[in-house]
Scaffold this active site. Sequence first.
Site, PDB file in Angstrom:
ATOM      1  N   CYS A 116      -1.354   6.514   8.652  1.00 22.45           N
ATOM      2  CA  CYS A 116      -1.650   5.207   8.052  1.00 22.45           C
ATOM      3  C   CYS A 116      -2.686   5.442   6.964  1.00 22.45           C
ATOM      4  O   CYS A 116      -2.642   6.465   6.278  1.00 22.45           O
ATOM      5  CB  CYS A 116      -2.141   4.217   9.115  1.00 22.45           C
ATOM      6  SG  CYS A 116      -3.582   4.808  10.030  1.00 22.45           S
ATOM      7  N   ARG A 133       0.834  -1.200   0.000  1.00 21.77           N
ATOM      8  CA  ARG A 133       0.000   0.000   0.000  1.00 21.77           C
ATOM      9  C   ARG A 133       0.873   1.256   0.000  1.00 21.77           C
ATOM     10  O   ARG A 133       0.573   2.230  -0.685  1.00 21.77           O
ATOM     11  CB  ARG A 133      -0.929  -0.007   1.215  1.00 21.77           C
ATOM     12  CG  ARG A 133      -1.951  -1.119   1.216  1.00 21.77           C
ATOM     13  CD  ARG A 133      -2.812  -1.076   2.464  1.00 21.77           C
ATOM     14  NE  ARG A 133      -3.598   0.151   2.532  1.00 21.77           N
ATOM     15  CZ  ARG A 133      -4.290   0.527   3.605  1.00 21.77           C
ATOM     16  NH1 ARG A 133      -4.278  -0.220   4.701  1.00 21.77           N
ATOM     17  NH2 ARG A 133      -4.987   1.654   3.605  1.00 21.77           N
TER      18      ARG A 133
END
Length: 283
Positions: free
Chosen positions: A240, A183
């Site tokens: 995040c 990611r």
Amino acid sequence: MHTTLIDASTLSQHLTDPHWVILDCRHDLMNAAWGRDVFAAGHIQNAQFAGIDDDLSGAKQGADGQFRGRHPLPERAKLIETLRAWGINDDSQVVAYDAHGGMYAARLWWLLRWIGHSAVAVLDGGLSAWQAQGLPLVTPVASRPQGQIAERPTLTRTVSVDEVVANLASGQQTVVDARANDRFRGENETIDPVGGHIPGARNRFFKDNLQADGRFKNAEQLKQDFAPLFASPETAIMQCGSGVTACHNLLALEVAGLHGAALYPGSWSEWCASPTRPIATGA
């Protein structure tokens, strides 16, 4: 008072202690109903359910109409109401757990510190550690009297998206991204339709804070792991996908005795929502 982690044996000795409040934070990003469903099927005695979407997050759109991210912080007054509904008082020992290595429980841990409550800990190893000791799960749901917790000076630090943008030029702080490596590199379109990371960010996958058995590494190991990422925790910004698993890195820093890092609550979901903000890809 437990302020970072607690083991299953210690928790099992306080299940009926009126000063202890236990909260189940299980969640599935792909199935919002899953956490409440598995809670109903079995949970730690006297635990109550804490929903990431409903209880531990706020409105996705701010008063100015701007998108604040997938799991923005709740309004402080609303959070206090929620904590009181769970029966939390100023002298309560709160314990949060999940079944995901603490990735969701750490959000509740951080939120309580955000409103100045230090007596909050995450069950080390989560539900797996509990069941590994042969400790039972139950189905009755706890009912507690209304709590009276009050807001006190915060024990945390946050930064806004504007501050993160300004840091691109100044470079005074280091952004540390808790997402998985694919990611971070921009290679997982299923979870992140807009892939990549904030330019200059470093990657510290939250699961790297854990041992093979799902419990946290010890303080010295964590201190060594974080040492190459930033000069000092006071110059670090944790982020995040949506400000949830970044709290896991913040918890690991506290376990390591590294205090003072900030949370960027909007995180990647807020950052990538505007085409005016730059994106980096790759390692």
